[in-house]
Each structure stands twice: as C-alpha cells, then as structure tokens.
Design a protein around this motif. Structure first.
Motif, mmCIF file in Angstrom:
data_model
loop_
_atom_site.group_PDB
_atom_site.id
_atom_site.type_symbol
_atom_site.label_atom_id
_atom_site.label_comp_id
_atom_site.label_asym_id
_atom_site.label_seq_id
_atom_site.Cartn_x
_atom_site.Cartn_y
_atom_site.Cartn_z
ATOM 1 N N PRO A 46 0.874 -1.165 0.099
ATOM 2 C CA PRO A 46 0.230 -0.129 -0.108
ATOM 3 C C PRO A 46 0.818 1.194 0.421
ATOM 4 O O PRO A 46 1.959 1.502 0.717
ATOM 5 C CB PRO A 46 -0.950 0.397 1.225
ATOM 6 N N HIS A 275 7.325 -3.581 5.532
ATOM 7 C CA HIS A 275 6.267 -2.695 5.533
ATOM 8 C C HIS A 275 5.022 -3.347 4.989
ATOM 9 O O HIS A 275 4.339 -2.629 5.408
ATOM 10 C CB HIS A 275 6.517 -1.971 3.932
ATOM 11 N N GLU A 279 1.678 -2.530 7.249
ATOM 12 C CA GLU A 279 0.371 -1.897 6.343
ATOM 13 C C GLU A 279 -0.879 -2.717 6.820
ATOM 14 O O GLU A 279 -1.483 -1.993 7.174
ATOM 15 C CB GLU A 279 0.541 -1.494 5.446
ATOM 16 N N GLU A 283 -3.820 -1.408 8.842
ATOM 17 C CA GLU A 283 -5.083 -1.428 7.729
ATOM 18 C C GLU A 283 -6.545 -1.902 8.601
ATOM 19 O O GLU A 283 -7.699 -1.363 8.670
ATOM 20 C CB GLU A 283 -5.240 -1.789 7.168
ATOM 21 N N ARG A 289 -0.256 2.894 13.691
ATOM 22 C CA ARG A 289 0.645 2.749 12.151
ATOM 23 C C ARG A 289 1.548 4.030 12.085
ATOM 24 O O ARG A 289 2.670 3.309 11.987
ATOM 25 C CB ARG A 289 -0.216 3.326 10.923
ATOM 26 N N VAL A 293 5.974 2.548 12.379
ATOM 27 C CA VAL A 293 6.213 2.939 10.934
ATOM 28 C C VAL A 293 7.767 3.877 11.630
ATOM 29 O O VAL A 293 8.554 3.101 11.723
ATOM 30 C CB VAL A 293 5.803 4.091 10.311
ATOM 31 N N TRP A 312 8.475 4.558 3.712
ATOM 32 C CA TRP A 312 8.077 4.692 4.259
ATOM 33 C C TRP A 312 9.357 6.559 4.100
ATOM 34 O O TRP A 312 8.864 7.345 4.931
ATOM 35 C CB TRP A 312 7.590 4.692 5.632
#
Length: 321
Positions: A46, A275, A279, A283, A289, A293, A312
């Motif tokens: 994503p 990653h 994600e 979600e 999130r 990260v 990111w």
C-alpha cells in the motif's frame, strides 16, 4: 541508600526528547522507487507504485522536497524485453537507465541517486545472474555482466551503484570497471549481507518477477549470523564505499555486528514484507500505524544503521520535519 528512579527522565515529552539516544534524520532515509513503461499501484505494498518516466520525475521531486537522503531505483521491463541473460539491464535504452537519466534531469545533485545493480528483474528465469544448464548460477560470468550494468548506470547518471546479487567478487570487479572507464567518483553500495528471506514476496509483485526455484545457493541462510560479518568484511576489502544488511528488522543482530566492524557507512533495507505487515496490521486497526513505522525505523538506526532504505522514507521525512 538513595533510591534510583530512572523514571525521572521520562516525565514529560520535553524530558524524553532531551535524553533521547537515537534521533532519526530525514537525510539518512533512502526511498526505493520502481520505474516501468506504464505506472501501476502495487497491491501488496500500500502506498507504493511502479512509476512511468513522467511519474517517476514527479515522485523524485516530491521526495527531494521532503528531505530524503537518497533514491534507489529498480527497473521493471516489459515481459517482451526480458531474456535469459537480462541484457536490458545494461542496455543504454533500458528502462532503468532511462529512469536514472530522468531522475537526474529532475533533481540533479539535490539528492543521491542510486541504482540497483542486479539482473533478476531483467531475466526470464528471475535469477540474479546467468543460469547454467544444471540450474546453477554462473558466478563469474554474472560478475562480468554486473560490471557492464554498473557502467551503463554510471553513464546514465547514478551517483551510486548497488550490486545486490551476492556474487563473489562483484565489488572488486565493478570498482575496477568503473575506475577504468573514468567513473572514479561513482560509489558502490554493496548488498554485503543479503539473506534468502521470506520477506521479499511483495517486492516480487512490484518487479513482476518470474523467479523459477529459489536463491538459496547465493543468498545467505537466515540461520547464519557470523557469515554476515564475513561477507561484509570481504566487500570492505574489495573496496565497497558502503555496505548493506538486508532485510533489516529481522536481522538487527547481524546489522549490529556489521556496524561494529565497518569503517564505512552501513545501510539496512526495510524490505517489502516488513512494509506490508505493518500496513496490513494498521489497516485492520491492530496497531497504530505511525508509531509502528517510526519505532521500526528507529530500531534499525539504534542497531547501527547509518542509512535506512524504507518505503516510508518520504512520509517519515515529513513527520521528522
């Protein structure tokens, strides 16, 4: 006896900032980017897409404006342009070379433009080198092709070439080739400790991989820690300007070991699977999130990375500003 209370240094945000040991900088983040003839979103990653040349230039300008330290380009040729040898990898009009030229035209020297130096995206069999009749990858012939690829990338404008195929002797051969052709100032970022990881799955969608079999005969066994240091030491002796550990998050022990022996900058690649997992969990509302990260990238820097390749990079650079 005085009671020790480490919590005194955690009382406020300002106090925590004051005593923080690790501070991630936008300039140490590198954004991996995919260039293809036609743009498309990547379903398993994503927020990541394959860019056409115009889109790549816009995306590069946006990333530079955010303050990222570098861009790592991967070429994704059309299926009809793939062959057993990956010859589009070093063709002057290959998609990666055109992407490099487009990015340099767009951003010049405002950031560091890097090129993945490997054949897997360009071969019909999906391996990182020339495959012999018995299925083995021909190390020495592949190294010659990597040198040609590095020269094409340097001519197209790459500041850094990044051999990622884990072929023995690749760094020394590329250094000699670059120097002999007048590209003494082009740096080599060696994928020094690259493991045969299960976390590359989404990347293979990104580059439309046609991999047949696996890469366990030339990428490292995930169980081996000392071997990562040995591989890094070999690349350092061959003249690597920077060395990399890949993947990052599940190999922090190897990263710390390599950082302890390296006298050059050390990079780590937060790969597609890392990653995708964050994600996907975010979600579904299972994790927060942004915090996940930031924590994941901070852990990589804490383990010893001077440079982090992460999808990111642009977004995080904006947060850090």
């Amino acid at each position: 006896m005085v009671q020790v209370r480490p919590r005194r240094l955690r009382t406020t945000p300002a106090m925590r900032r004051l005593v923080r040991e690790i501070e991630v900088r936008p300039s140490q983040l590198v954004l991996p980017m995919f260039v293809a003839e036609h743009g498309a979103d990547i379903s398993s990653m994503p927020g990541v897409r394959r860019h056409d040349l115009d889109g790549l230039k816009r995306a590069a300008e946006s990333a530079v404006a955010a303050g990222v330290g570098g861009l790592m380009l991967f070429g994704v040729p059309e299926d009809d342009d793939k062959d057993n040898f990956g010859s589009q990898g070093w063709a002057e009009d290959g998609i990666l070379q055109r992407g490099l030229s487009a990015v340099r035209e767009a951003v010049g020297d405002e950031t560091v433009v890097m090129a993945d130096t490997c054949l897997d995206e360009f071969t019909t069999h999906g391996h990182c080198g020339f495959v012999l009749e018995d299925g083995r990858v021909d190390n020495d012939a592949t190294v010659v092709a990597y040198t040609e690829m590095a020269l094409a990338q340097a001519a197209a404008g790459a500041h850094v070439v990044a051999p990622s195929g884990m072929m023995d002797g690749q760094v020394a051969a590329i250094r000699a080739g670059l120097d002999g052709a007048g590209f003494e100032d082009v740096s080599i970022l060696a994928y020094a400790a690259k493991y045969a990881s299960s976390f590359y799955g989404p990347f293979r969608e990104a580059v439309t991989s046609t991999l047949q079999g696996d890469r366990k005969t030339y990428q490292q066994d995930p169980a081996n820690r000392r071997e990562g240091v040995r591989e890094a030491a070999l690349d350092l002796n061959e003249g690597a300007d920077m060395v990399m550990v890949k993947p990052a998050g599940y190999y922090l022990d190897v990263l710390a070991d390599v950082a302890a022996i390296a006298d050059v900058p050390v990079a780590a690649y937060q790969v597609s699977g890392e990653h995708a997992m964050i994600e996907a969990a975010a979600e579904r509302g299972w994790i927060e999130r942004r915090r996940a990260v930031e924590e994941s990238v901070t852990a990589i820097v804490r383990a010893g990375a001077d440079i982090v390749l992460t999808y990111w990079a642009e977004e995080m650079a904006g947060w850090l500003k």
